[in-house]
Each structure stands twice: as C-alpha cells, then as structure tokens.
Design an enzyme around this catalytic site. Structure first.
Site, mmCIF file in Angstrom:
data_model
loop_
_atom_site.group_PDB
_atom_site.id
_atom_site.type_symbol
_atom_site.label_atom_id
_atom_site.label_comp_id
_atom_site.label_asym_id
_atom_site.label_seq_id
_atom_site.Cartn_x
_atom_site.Cartn_y
_atom_site.Cartn_z
ATOM 1 N N HIS A 82 0.805 -1.234 0.000
ATOM 2 C CA HIS A 82 0.000 0.000 0.000
ATOM 3 C C HIS A 82 0.838 1.284 0.000
ATOM 4 O O HIS A 82 0.510 2.252 0.692
ATOM 5 C CB HIS A 82 -0.940 0.015 1.202
ATOM 6 C CG HIS A 82 -2.080 -0.945 1.114
ATOM 7 N ND1 HIS A 82 -2.475 -1.558 -0.043
ATOM 8 C CD2 HIS A 82 -2.925 -1.404 2.086
ATOM 9 C CE1 HIS A 82 -3.515 -2.352 0.203
ATOM 10 N NE2 HIS A 82 -3.809 -2.288 1.471
ATOM 11 N N HIS A 135 -9.771 2.899 0.133
ATOM 12 C CA HIS A 135 -9.779 1.728 1.016
ATOM 13 C C HIS A 135 -10.887 1.814 2.057
ATOM 14 O O HIS A 135 -10.732 1.384 3.206
ATOM 15 C CB HIS A 135 -8.412 1.613 1.705
ATOM 16 C CG HIS A 135 -8.072 0.228 2.165
ATOM 17 N ND1 HIS A 135 -8.755 -0.418 3.154
ATOM 18 C CD2 HIS A 135 -7.112 -0.628 1.771
ATOM 19 C CE1 HIS A 135 -8.228 -1.606 3.363
ATOM 20 N NE2 HIS A 135 -7.226 -1.762 2.529
ATOM 21 N N GLU A 156 -12.029 -2.564 -3.109
ATOM 22 C CA GLU A 156 -10.946 -1.686 -3.580
ATOM 23 C C GLU A 156 -10.763 -1.835 -5.088
ATOM 24 O O GLU A 156 -10.056 -2.733 -5.560
ATOM 25 C CB GLU A 156 -9.643 -2.017 -2.852
ATOM 26 C CG GLU A 156 -9.737 -1.965 -1.334
ATOM 27 C CD GLU A 156 -8.626 -2.769 -0.680
ATOM 28 O OE1 GLU A 156 -7.459 -2.634 -1.111
ATOM 29 O OE2 GLU A 156 -8.928 -3.519 0.256
HETATM 30 C C1 G6D Z 1 -4.225 -6.752 5.283
HETATM 31 O O1 G6D Z 1 -4.144 -8.322 3.468
HETATM 32 C C2 G6D Z 1 -4.874 -7.234 3.994
HETATM 33 C C3 G6D Z 1 -4.902 -6.120 2.987
HETATM 34 O O2 G6D Z 1 -5.588 -6.536 1.819
HETATM 35 C C4 G6D Z 1 -5.591 -4.894 3.598
HETATM 36 O O3 G6D Z 1 -5.585 -3.841 2.672
HETATM 37 C C5 G6D Z 1 -4.860 -4.490 4.866
HETATM 38 O O4 G6D Z 1 -4.844 -5.559 5.779
HETATM 39 C C6 G6D Z 1 -5.560 -3.325 5.548
HETATM 40 O O5 G6D Z 1 -2.882 -6.511 5.042
#
Ligand code: G6D
Length: 348
Positions: A105, A179, A313
């Site tokens: 991210h 998100h 998302e």
């Molecule tokens: C965890 O694997 C999930 C991700 O997909 C999510 O975006 C994140 O938590 C907030 O890492």
C-alpha cells in the site's frame, strides 16, 4: 447541495481539514485532507433512519495510531509489490519493506499518510472536493515527480464519484484505490457477514502464502468466490477452500471484473435495506472482509474486530509489475492517469 469545511485536528504542526458534502436527500460524505480519508458516509435505511455506513474515527490521533487504511486513498501502488523492488528500463528500484519482504500500500508513508491540498466546488446538483498532492521523485523509493488529483463528487442521485488523475515527469508505477470499509447495517450495529454481495467476475487471482498473486487465475465456478448470482459474505468464513482459509477465513482477494460500468458490484444488507452499487473502469476489485482487523481499539464506541467492515478496492491487478499477463500499471512521462469509480447508495 452544500459543502462546508472545518478543522479536524493537527498533525506535525499542520491543520487537518475536514469537508462536509451534503445533498438534498439527506446523504452526507465527510472527508479529511489527511490521506483523502472518508471518515463518514451518512445514508438512510428503509425506514429513513440516517446512519453512518463506513468505518472511521473522529480524531486524527486515532487515524495515526489505529487505522488499517480506513477510508483513505492508497498509493502510489495499492496492494503488495513482491520483494519490495521492481525494474523499469533496466533500472532496479528498492521500496521500503512494509510487510515482511514485501511492500504494501505505497509504503510506511504512502498517500494515505500525507496532508493533501484541497479545493472545493459547489453547484446546484453536485458538490465536490479535489485533493492535490505532489509526490516527489524518490518518494517511498518510486521514480518520477508525480502530481496526483483525487476528486470526491457527491450528487443528488446519492452517488459518490471518485476520480483519480495523475501525470509524471519520468516513467513510474501508479495504481490508486480508495480503502473504505463499508458496513451497511448503520453505525456498525452488526458485522458484515450477513451482507449479500454480487460481483460480475468469473475469475479470482490466486494468492501465495505471503498474499502475493501467483499469476494464476482461478475460475469462481463451484467456489465461495462465485458472486455472480449473489452470495452472503459469511460463506467465505465457512468455506473450506484453501484460498479462503489462507486469508484467515473470509476474503482478501482480487476479483477480475468481467464488466465495467454495468452495476458490476452490488452490496446489500437485507436487515437495513441499504444497497450499494459500485461501477468502475478498473479491471479488478480487491474484496477484503477485514479478516485481519485487530481488536485493540474502538471505532466510535464499537470494539474493532474481524469481519466488521468490507472493502471493495477497485484497482489494477496487484503486483502487476511482476506479472506480465496482468494489465500494466506503468505510467510514462506524457501519459495521463485517469480512472473513476462510482458508489451509488439506495434502499431495496
Ligand atoms: C491486510 O491483506 C490485507 C490487505 O488486503 C488490507 O488492505 C490491509 O490488511 C488493511 O494486510
């Protein structure tokens, strides 16, 4: 229609601004310029009760200390990049490792954790706030000076339309998303396992042990990932499919969309009657049922816990830079990055 501003708090000596977008039917979207974060979406249930349908906080301290990306824009690249590195034109770029060996991210100080500039506009049938950010060459290890604009537009059709625009002065990667964690019960009265999801998708992207795409696509037929005719999210928790079990019970998967702009994603909470339809020009949607949500903090008086929100998302396929068969997320100098996702709220 009305838009107003306020002061949400302060971070690193700078004001965090809040924006209140209201339409003529009682729908309201609240957002802040820290990470373009949506902090509230107020919509009516089938009895006209107006309640909040996204997970969020009322202080900047809670976002800094607890938020698992609640409501924010994620970038430069949403999802995971394997081994936290990639090659462009024979040059290798190294990114901060933010989840084991992988980059998640946009890194430890991605777009979700910066203060964006903001401009507002109001007209008879729509109000909007445009967030602007200049991400400098080398930001979180990525090449190129990238100017990003994200617009949140609310209209009188109860639609929140998110548009993303960007340009770069050097070839780079870009794959943005929002998100938000939706919970249509209203003010987090219940978890999301009773929500029914419909998605026009024939294939999911298989994940490895470290939640990176393996590059393989799995047909959804006869699996708990077949949302083509609607399915309760709880099916992902009870499913014995290895991919559901891999992510801790539930979903954390990219679904390849087989349609765009045709009600391709539909979330309904029968008990409240609330319905959310998502339409996008993106090729994929990551469905995440907050399986990894910590239970160490409160959310406006409700104890955080797994399966308390569902993320939809919309984005390009994760780790696309390492999967030649996936649509590209390379943005070159002179190209324009443009993508739009529409969230339409109503009652069944
Ligand atoms: C965890 O694997 C999930 C991700 O997909 C999510 O975006 C994140 O938590 C907030 O890492």
């Amino acid at each position: 229609m009305h838009i107003s501003e306020g002061i949400f708090g302060e971070i690193e000596g700078k004001e965090v601004k809040s924006f209140f977008l209201k339409n003529d039917h009682g729908m309201e979207v609240t957002c802040i310029n820290y990470g373009c974060t949506i902090t509230k979406i107020l919509t009516p249930d089938h009895q006209g009760m107006i309640e909040n349908v996204v997970l969020g906080f009322d202080t900047i301290e809670e976002y800094v200390n607890h938020s698992p990306y609640f409501g924010c824009v994620v970038g430069r690249v949403a999802g995971r990049i394997g081994q936290s590195e990639f090659e462009l034109d024979k040059e290798t770029y190294h990114l901060p490792k933010s989840e084991g060996e992988n980059h998640l991210h946009g890194g430890n100080k991605g777009f979700d954790k910066v203060l964006w500039d903001a401009e507002t506009e109001e007209s008879t049938n729509e109000v909007k706030v445009t967030f602007i950010h200049e991400s400098l060459d080398g930001d979180q290890g990525y090449p190129g000076n990238v100017k990003v604009m994200v617009t949140y537009l609310l209209n009188n059709d109860n639609e929140l339309i998110i548009s993303y625009h960007a340009v770069t002065d050097k070839k780079t990667l870009l794959n943005l998303t929002n998100h938000s964690y939706f919970n249509l019960s209203g003010d987090v009265k219940r978890d999301i396992l009773g929500h029914e999801l419909t998605v026009k998708s024939d294939q999911l992207i298989e994940l490895s042990e470290t939640l990176l795409p393996t590059g393989e696509l799995i047909e959804v037929e006869n699996t708990a990932f077949d949302f083509r005719k609607g399915r309760l999210l709880e099916d992902g928790v009870t499913s014995t499919h290895p991919q559901n079990q891999l992510v801790g019970g539930g979903y954390d998967h990219p679904l390849v969309l087989s349609a765009n702009h045709q009600e391709e994603i539909r979330l309904v909470d029968q008990q409240s009657g609330r319905k959310l339809v998502v339409e996008t020009d993106e090729p994929c949607v990551v469905l995440y049922t907050s399986n990894m949500m910590a239970n160490t903090f409160g959310i406006r008086g409700v104890q955080a816990r797994k399966h308390i929100g569902v993320c939809l998302e919309t984005q390009h396929h994760p780790d696309a830079i390492h999967q030649p068969s996936f649509p590209s997320i390379v943005l070159d100098k002179g190209e324009k990055y443009n993508t739009t996702t529409k969230y339409r709220f109503s009652v069944e």
